[in-house]
Design a protein around this motif. Structure first.
Motif, mmCIF file in Angstrom:
data_model
loop_
_atom_site.group_PDB
_atom_site.id
_atom_site.type_symbol
_atom_site.label_atom_id
_atom_site.label_comp_id
_atom_site.label_asym_id
_atom_site.label_seq_id
_atom_site.Cartn_x
_atom_site.Cartn_y
_atom_site.Cartn_z
ATOM 1 N N GLY A 1 41.469 47.406 62.267
ATOM 2 C CA GLY A 1 40.550 48.550 62.200
ATOM 3 C C GLY A 1 40.935 49.531 61.104
ATOM 4 N N ASN A 2 42.237 49.795 60.977
ATOM 5 C CA ASN A 2 42.709 50.703 59.925
ATOM 6 C C ASN A 2 42.438 50.141 58.538
ATOM 7 O OD1 ASN A 2 43.610 52.709 61.633
ATOM 8 N ND2 ASN A 2 45.693 51.949 61.714
ATOM 9 N N LEU A 3 42.599 48.831 58.382
ATOM 10 C CA LEU A 3 42.300 48.204 57.098
ATOM 11 C C LEU A 3 40.822 48.379 56.756
ATOM 12 C CD1 LEU A 3 42.954 46.473 54.631
ATOM 13 C CD2 LEU A 3 42.649 44.447 56.082
ATOM 14 N N GLY A 4 39.954 48.121 57.715
ATOM 15 C CA GLY A 4 38.520 48.302 57.479
ATOM 16 C C GLY A 4 38.176 49.726 57.099
ATOM 17 N N ASN A 5 38.763 50.677 57.804
ATOM 18 C CA ASN A 5 38.495 52.083 57.489
ATOM 19 C C ASN A 5 39.041 52.466 56.114
ATOM 20 O OD1 ASN A 5 37.038 52.803 59.822
ATOM 21 N ND2 ASN A 5 38.932 53.013 60.979
ATOM 22 N N ALA A 6 40.191 51.909 55.751
ATOM 23 C CA ALA A 6 40.776 52.198 54.438
ATOM 24 C C ALA A 6 39.926 51.623 53.309
ATOM 25 C CB ALA A 6 42.195 51.652 54.361
ATOM 26 N N LEU A 7 39.300 50.488 53.547
ATOM 27 C CA LEU A 7 38.477 49.854 52.512
ATOM 28 C C LEU A 7 37.118 50.527 52.322
ATOM 29 C CD1 LEU A 7 39.117 46.062 53.260
ATOM 30 C CD2 LEU A 7 39.868 47.348 51.246
ATOM 31 N N LYS A 8 36.679 51.322 53.290
ATOM 32 C CA LYS A 8 35.359 51.951 53.188
ATOM 33 C C LYS A 8 35.213 52.798 51.934
ATOM 34 C CE LYS A 8 35.119 53.639 57.393
ATOM 35 N NZ LYS A 8 34.706 54.298 58.632
ATOM 36 N N GLY A 9 36.279 53.457 51.526
ATOM 37 C CA GLY A 9 36.189 54.309 50.347
ATOM 38 C C GLY A 9 36.112 53.522 49.049
ATOM 39 N N PRO A 10 37.158 52.764 48.713
ATOM 40 C CA PRO A 10 37.167 52.098 47.408
ATOM 41 C C PRO A 10 36.306 50.830 47.340
ATOM 42 C CG PRO A 10 39.213 51.643 48.555
ATOM 43 C CD PRO A 10 38.445 52.627 49.397
ATOM 44 N N ARG A 11 36.201 50.092 48.441
ATOM 45 C CA ARG A 11 35.474 48.812 48.419
ATOM 46 C C ARG A 11 34.648 48.658 49.698
ATOM 47 N NH1 ARG A 11 40.830 46.141 46.382
ATOM 48 N NH2 ARG A 11 40.980 45.444 48.514
ATOM 49 N N PRO A 12 33.594 49.436 49.831
ATOM 50 C CA PRO A 12 32.850 49.467 51.090
ATOM 51 C C PRO A 12 32.223 48.133 51.491
ATOM 52 C CG PRO A 12 31.709 50.732 49.391
ATOM 53 C CD PRO A 12 33.042 50.359 48.832
ATOM 54 N N GLU A 13 31.790 47.332 50.529
ATOM 55 C CA GLU A 13 31.206 46.025 50.878
ATOM 56 C C GLU A 13 32.248 45.102 51.505
ATOM 57 O OE1 GLU A 13 28.157 44.919 50.973
ATOM 58 O OE2 GLU A 13 27.151 46.592 50.002
ATOM 59 N N GLU A 14 33.483 45.208 51.047
ATOM 60 C CA GLU A 14 34.556 44.403 51.610
ATOM 61 C C GLU A 14 34.985 44.923 52.975
ATOM 62 O OE1 GLU A 14 37.834 43.777 48.895
ATOM 63 O OE2 GLU A 14 36.456 43.637 47.203
ATOM 64 N N ALA A 15 34.726 46.164 53.242
ATOM 65 C CA ALA A 15 35.115 46.751 54.531
ATOM 66 C C ALA A 15 34.265 46.218 55.678
ATOM 67 C CB ALA A 15 35.002 48.273 54.463
ATOM 68 N N LEU A 16 32.998 45.912 55.413
ATOM 69 C CA LEU A 16 32.094 45.529 56.496
ATOM 70 C C LEU A 16 32.557 44.313 57.307
ATOM 71 C CD1 LEU A 16 28.549 46.274 55.087
ATOM 72 C CD2 LEU A 16 29.932 47.628 56.655
ATOM 73 N N PRO A 17 32.909 43.184 56.674
ATOM 74 C CA PRO A 17 33.370 42.064 57.503
ATOM 75 C C PRO A 17 34.654 42.371 58.273
ATOM 76 C CG PRO A 17 33.352 41.456 55.169
ATOM 77 C CD PRO A 17 32.806 42.839 55.279
ATOM 78 N N VAL A 18 35.493 43.205 57.702
ATOM 79 C CA VAL A 18 36.723 43.588 58.392
ATOM 80 C C VAL A 18 36.383 44.444 59.615
ATOM 81 C CG1 VAL A 18 38.920 44.835 58.175
ATOM 82 C CG2 VAL A 18 38.073 43.450 56.271
ATOM 83 N N LEU A 19 35.461 45.382 59.440
ATOM 84 C CA LEU A 19 35.050 46.234 60.558
ATOM 85 C C LEU A 19 34.318 45.428 61.630
ATOM 86 C CD1 LEU A 19 33.919 49.324 58.473
ATOM 87 C CD2 LEU A 19 35.916 49.194 59.989
ATOM 88 N N GLN A 20 33.525 44.453 61.212
ATOM 89 C CA GLN A 20 32.849 43.584 62.180
ATOM 90 C C GLN A 20 33.857 42.751 62.959
ATOM 91 O OE1 GLN A 20 30.294 41.734 59.293
ATOM 92 N NE2 GLN A 20 28.537 43.037 59.825
ATOM 93 N N ALA A 21 34.856 42.236 62.273
ATOM 94 C CA ALA A 21 35.903 41.461 62.941
ATOM 95 C C ALA A 21 36.697 42.345 63.905
ATOM 96 C CB ALA A 21 36.836 40.829 61.913
ATOM 97 N N SER A 22 36.955 43.565 63.492
ATOM 98 C CA SER A 22 37.678 44.499 64.351
ATOM 99 C C SER A 22 36.889 44.778 65.630
ATOM 100 C CB SER A 22 37.937 45.802 63.589
ATOM 101 O OG SER A 22 38.529 46.757 64.433
#
Length: 135
Positions: free
Chosen positions: A24-45
């Motif tokens: 979850g923290n990784l997904g939240n961290a990616l939202k700023g610099p790489r938001p498209e990459e954050a989505l699958p991480v947040l979905q997995a979380s």
């Protein structure tokens, strides 16, 4: 730091709380610099939280994070669906004056505003959130 946290706990079992928190923290961290990459991480979380931790607070927090990520990439209609769910569930569980319910209500009003659903946003703010703020 999101990547470091994730790499630290990656080797733990899938049901490990720290591993789930790190994802979850990784997904939240990616939202700023790489938001498209954050989505699958947040979905997995969110999927991981739903699978192993059935308590409402963790599920609602993961849903809110995913909704925020969707909003960042312009998928506001999808974010709205999640934000409605989160707000309604928080109201049912904790009441309208709980701090997390208020935060969810504000997030919902932002989505409503972005989608130009002004009447609904005004009703939410005037009838539910403003009375709480006046207390």
């Amino acid at each position: 730091l999101g990547w470091a946290f994730w790499k630290t706990y990656l080797g733990r079992p899938e049901a490990d709380g720290r591993r789930c928190e790190a994802l979850g923290n990784l997904g939240n961290a990616l939202k700023g610099p790489r938001p498209e990459e954050a989505l699958p991480v947040l979905q997995a979380s969110l999927a991981l939280v739903r699978r192993f931790w059935h308590d409402d607070e963790n599920v609602l927090s993961a849903q809110q994070s995913l909704a925020n990520g969707l909003s960042v990439v312009g998928r506001t209609d999808e974010a709205l669906v999640l934000r409605r769910e989160v707000y309604d569930r928080r109201v049912a569980l904790f009441g309208v004056s709980h701090k997390n319910t208020i935060e969810a209500g504000v997030n919902l009003s932002i989505s409503l505003n972005l989608l130009q659903l002004y009447d609904e946003a005004i009703t939410l703010l005037r009838d539910q959130l403003l009375p709480v703020a006046r207390r």
